[in-house]
Design an enzyme around this catalytic site. Structure first.
Site, PDB file in Angstrom:
ATOM      1  N   TYR A 168      -1.754  -0.322   9.600  1.00 43.67           N
ATOM      2  CA  TYR A 168      -0.762   0.651  10.081  1.00 43.67           C
ATOM      3  C   TYR A 168       0.203   0.940   8.945  1.00 43.67           C
ATOM      4  CZ  TYR A 168       3.403   2.440  12.442  1.00 43.67           C
ATOM      5  OH  TYR A 168       4.483   3.204  12.800  1.00 43.67           O
ATOM      6  N   GLU A 170       3.108   8.986  10.163  1.00 46.60           N
ATOM      7  CA  GLU A 170       2.518   7.728  10.607  1.00 46.60           C
ATOM      8  C   GLU A 170       0.999   7.780  10.525  1.00 46.60           C
ATOM      9  OE1 GLU A 170       3.620   5.262  14.475  1.00 46.60           O
ATOM     10  OE2 GLU A 170       2.000   6.660  14.889  1.00 46.60           O
TER      11      GLU A 170
END
Ligand code: GDP
Ligand code: MN
Length: 380
Positions: free
Chosen positions: A101, A190
């Site tokens: 991530y 993101e």
């Protein structure tokens, strides 16, 4: 403004972040065609402005074009957490060895961009932050000093990414992500998951990008991403006309110049016992076009009367009155319009309205009397 995954990927791709090849489609037949063109297995991905598509069944692996068509058929029209799927992204399927991530967003408390990187990708980052905070590498970037490569190295090291070749790629991606974030005046970039393939290639498998609405005028290319279908709402149409508009649930249309004035107009109407149908701020100046645009937006609501409240500062009362008269000529307004004009050129404005005296226009001297009048007329 939130970008769809495919738009976010296009943006990240422009900054040199590796993404998979894909096609944007809106029908099952085109999904099949896209799968054919891409060759090999593909992933059919619902494009909606909400996460968790995988869990909701909006992301499906299709080994063949026929299966891509079948999945597309099932996903189109699907409801994912209140969002109907109208668009699909067909992407070459990737083999996944690891899911990481990576994001950069604003930390408003620190007044700095904040990077987050963890090898626990693919799942909710909130969950990682809550359960295993030690696995989440966080780093603030001083906006004045800017981003420095050692910060990307620190993030990698802290997140536990040690394989040299992998490190090298992640470090490059972090720098490019910061570049994309700053250049496009984003609020969030993101990548979840950022994957490592079995052959060791790192790439973005998902992209969530939010652009600052207030900066959009500086980015025509990004503004073009605005979803016109989803933007069919009245609020969006008003926004395109340069109006600040909020729909409410009453029956009295409210128009004014300046957010503060419009807000107090809502209060005064409520005080007089009425219920505003909307908030509409036409801003400074009030040429006929703007007034027409605002009236068009308001008339789309079921309004029984309209209150036009103007306090002239930069805006001149005469100009507003001319705008309103022209607007009344150009469109048919079949409900009463109560006008209160004060401030700069108020006299001239009132005089113009009195001279023309359109049947459904009522001029009032004060805000409270105007509010009472409009409530009366709406109830009549
Ligand atoms: P989200 O659920 O809305 O966050 O959508 P993502 O694009 O992140 O996809 C969800 C999950 O689907 C990913 O975490 C992957 O595990 C899986 N996935 C997506 N694309 C691929 C792919 O090309 N290959 C494989 N094997 N899995 C994928
Ligand atoms: Mn994701």
């Amino acid at each position: 403004m939130d970008l769809y995954e495919y738009q976010g990927k296009e943006l990240l791709g422009r900054f040199g972040i590796p993404v998979s090849e894909g096609r944007f489609v809106t029908s099952a037949a085109d999904a099949r065609q896209a799968a054919q063109e891409l060759g090999g297995p593909v992933v059919v991905k619902a494009q909606v402005h909400v996460g968790g598509r995988g869990k909701a069944g909006g992301i499906q692996l299709a080994p063949t074009p026929v299966e891509a068509e079948q999945h597309a058929d099932r996903i189109l029209g699907m409801d994912i957490r209140g969002h109907t799927v109208h668009r699909l992204w067909i992407e070459k399927a990737s083999d996944i060895a690891k899911e990481y991530y990576l994001s950069v967003t604003f930390d408003r408390g620190e007044k700095k961009p904040l990077f987050m990187l963890t090898t626990e990708g693919g799942i909710d980052i909130e969950e990682v932050a809550a359960k295993t905070p030690e696995k989440l590498a966080r780093l603030h970037v001083d906006p004045l000093a800017g981003f420095h490569p050692y910060q990307a190295r620190w993030l990698c090291f802290t997140a536990g990414i040690r394989a040299p070749d992998e490190q090298k790629q992640v470090i490059a991606i972090i720098g490019r992500l910061y570049d994309a974030f700053v250049t496009s005046e984003a609020m969030l970039c993101e990548i979840n998951p950022l994957i490592v393939t079995p052959s060791g290639k790192v790439k973005a498998l998902d992209a969530k990008v939010t652009i600052d609405d207030n900066a959009l005028y500086r980015h025509a290319d990004l503004a073009a991403y605005r979803d016109l279908a989803a933007g069919n709402s009245q609020e969006q149409r008003a926004h395109e006309k340069g109006l600040a508009y909020v729909k409410l649930d009453g029956d009295i249309g409210i128009l004014g110049n300046g957010a503060g004035l419009v807000m107090s107009t809502l209060d005064v109407v409520a005080q007089a016992g009425g219920r505003p149908a909307n908030f509409c701020d036409i801003g400074g100046g009030a040429q006929a076009d703007v007034v027409v645009g605002a009236l068009e937006v308001i008339m789309a609501d079921p309004v029984k009367a309209i209150l036009f409240n103007i306090f002239g500062g930069i805006t001149r009362g005469g100009e507003v009155a001319r705008g309103l008269l022209e607007a009344l000529e150009r469109m048919s307004i079949d409900v009463p319009v109560v006008v209160r004009i004060d401030g700069t050129e108020a006299e001239e404005g009132r005089k113009l309205l009195a001279e023309a005296s359109p049947a459904n226009v009522h001029v009032e001297a004060t805000m409270l009397s105007a509010a009472r009048r409009v409530v009366e007329l709406a109830a009549a």
